[in-house]
Scaffold this motif. Structure first.
Motif, PDB file in Angstrom:
ATOM      1  N   ASN A 124       0.824  -1.210   0.000  1.00 55.79           N
ATOM      2  CA  ASN A 124       0.000   0.000   0.000  1.00 55.79           C
ATOM      3  C   ASN A 124       0.856   1.258   0.000  1.00 55.79           C
ATOM      4  O   ASN A 124       0.541   2.242  -0.679  1.00 55.79           O
ATOM      5  CB  ASN A 124      -0.940   0.009   1.208  1.00 55.79           C
ATOM      6  CG  ASN A 124      -2.260  -0.683   0.928  1.00 55.79           C
ATOM      7  OD1 ASN A 124      -2.838  -0.502  -0.142  1.00 55.79           O
ATOM      8  ND2 ASN A 124      -2.730  -1.482   1.877  1.00 55.79           N
ATOM      9  N   ASP A 125       1.929   1.235   0.769  1.00 57.62           N
ATOM     10  CA  ASP A 125       2.820   2.391   0.795  1.00 57.62           C
ATOM     11  C   ASP A 125       3.488   2.602  -0.571  1.00 57.62           C
ATOM     12  O   ASP A 125       3.673   3.744  -1.010  1.00 57.62           O
ATOM     13  CB  ASP A 125       3.895   2.200   1.864  1.00 57.62           C
ATOM     14  CG  ASP A 125       3.340   2.270   3.275  1.00 57.62           C
ATOM     15  OD1 ASP A 125       2.217   2.802   3.437  1.00 57.62           O
ATOM     16  OD2 ASP A 125       4.021   1.790   4.205  1.00 57.62           O
ATOM     17  N   ALA A 126       3.846   1.521  -1.222  1.00 54.60           N
ATOM     18  CA  ALA A 126       4.528   1.616  -2.520  1.00 54.60           C
ATOM     19  C   ALA A 126       3.608   2.216  -3.586  1.00 54.60           C
ATOM     20  O   ALA A 126       4.024   3.111  -4.338  1.00 54.60           O
ATOM     21  CB  ALA A 126       5.032   0.244  -2.953  1.00 54.60           C
ATOM     22  N   ILE A 127       2.379   1.747  -3.651  1.00 51.79           N
ATOM     23  CA  ILE A 127       1.481   2.252  -4.694  1.00 51.79           C
ATOM     24  C   ILE A 127       0.977   3.658  -4.383  1.00 51.79           C
ATOM     25  O   ILE A 127       0.399   4.326  -5.261  1.00 51.79           O
ATOM     26  CB  ILE A 127       0.287   1.294  -4.924  1.00 51.79           C
ATOM     27  CG1 ILE A 127      -0.574   1.180  -3.671  1.00 51.79           C
ATOM     28  CG2 ILE A 127       0.774  -0.068  -5.394  1.00 51.79           C
ATOM     29  CD1 ILE A 127      -1.806   0.293  -3.840  1.00 51.79           C
ATOM     30  N   SER A 128       1.205   4.118  -3.148  1.00 46.83           N
ATOM     31  CA  SER A 128       0.808   5.478  -2.768  1.00 46.83           C
ATOM     32  C   SER A 128       1.947   6.475  -2.903  1.00 46.83           C
ATOM     33  O   SER A 128       1.702   7.692  -2.881  1.00 46.83           O
ATOM     34  CB  SER A 128       0.300   5.497  -1.316  1.00 46.83           C
ATOM     35  OG  SER A 128      -0.787   4.627  -1.140  1.00 46.83           O
ATOM     36  N   HIS A 129       3.171   6.008  -3.044  1.00 49.82           N
ATOM     37  CA  HIS A 129       4.335   6.908  -3.068  1.00 49.82           C
ATOM     38  C   HIS A 129       4.280   7.800  -4.316  1.00 49.82           C
ATOM     39  O   HIS A 129       4.133   7.299  -5.441  1.00 49.82           O
ATOM     40  CB  HIS A 129       5.634   6.103  -3.067  1.00 49.82           C
ATOM     41  CG  HIS A 129       6.829   6.918  -2.721  1.00 49.82           C
ATOM     42  ND1 HIS A 129       7.443   7.774  -3.628  1.00 49.82           N
ATOM     43  CD2 HIS A 129       7.532   7.034  -1.556  1.00 49.82           C
ATOM     44  CE1 HIS A 129       8.473   8.365  -3.042  1.00 49.82           C
ATOM     45  NE2 HIS A 129       8.547   7.937  -1.781  1.00 49.82           N
TER      46      HIS A 129
END
Length: 271
Positions: free
Chosen positions: A30-35
């Protein structure tokens, strides 16, 4: 953002996800696709512990990660019931990626098609999105043509390759390499031809200069002969063509001396 900085972000998430499982791994995804600066996800997808999510309660997050790697906003909407819901920043990211996908095959993107793909209501909103969320971010460069209602793409960042797309990419690159080799051979032949022409020009120039010098020598020699002939004519010629001799100059000295003595003798006798 430069390539080194992008790779740094990728490496950061790869290192975090490498030793995690279950919900902790889902958090990293989730953090990766939100970066806001990360637009490539294939390296995360290739991690063994990520692929092991398949068939578990978290398998939907593999599908979601694949959607961000290869998919578009319209594809997500078509499969939204089978995927986790998206946060606003994730929706923005997927729309940005959608523009990159459209720019892969078309360098002129009509406004109408973009508004449909991105769920944008009007031209003003679309242009603001392209300027603020795409061009300023650096993932695309281009020109907004309001008269023709289109976006002319000059550059677009690449996305992750879809499964099976690698073979097509290799084929395309092989054709490009073959074309480049043929072009290089043609250029080399042209260079050799130009070198030959240059050598011939130098040879012809040298021959012309040698002939010119020879002609100058001939003209100079002929001019000297004519000048001496003219001087001789002035010295020995008279009108009528008869040579003039000075009798007194060419008379022998002895004859002139005898005549003088004879005159003196005659004078003595008269006395």
């Amino acid at each position: 953002m430069d390539i080194e900085e992008k790779q740094e972000h990728i490496n950061q998430f790869v290192n975090q996800a490498s030793n995690l499982h279950g919900s902790s791994l889902v958090t990293v995804i989730n953090d990766a696709i939100s970066h806001p600066s990360l637009f490539a996800f294939s390296e995360i997808l290739s991690l063994p512990n990520v692929t092991q999510l398949q068939g578990t309660a978290h398998s939907r997050y593999i599908d979601l990660l694949q959607m961000f790697a290869y998919g578009t906003w319209s594809e997500y909407k078509s499969n939204a019931s089978n995927l986790p819901p998206l946060a606003p920043d994730q929706i923005l990211k997927l729309k940005q990626l959608t523009v990159l996908t459209l720019a892969e095959t078309n360098k002129v993107l009509p406004y109408d098609g973009l508004m449909q793909e991105l769920d944008v209501l009007n031209v003003r909103e679309l242009e603001d999105f392209l300027i603020n969320e795409c061009m300023y971010v650096g993932i695309v460069r281009g020109k907004l043509d309001q008269l023709r209602r289109c976006f002319q793409v000059q550059f677009a960042a690449g996305r992750d390759l879809r499964p099976g797309q690698l073979g097509s990419m290799i084929h395309t690159l092989s054709n490009w390499l073959s074309t480049s080799d043929n072009l290089l051979i043609t250029i080399q032949d042209k260079i050799k031809w130009a070198d030959r022409m240059s050598e011939q020009d130098k040879k012809h120039k040298k021959e012309a200069e040698e002939k010119l010098e020879e002609a100058k020598k001939i003209v100079s020699l002929k001019g000297g002969i004519d000048l001496r002939g003219h001087e001789d004519e002035e010295m020995f010629s008279e009108p009528g063509g008869v040579m003039d001799y000075d009798v007194e100059r060419i008379r022998p000295k002895r004859s002139r001396l005898a005549s003088g003595q004879l005159l003196r003798l005659n004078g003595q006798l008269d006395c």
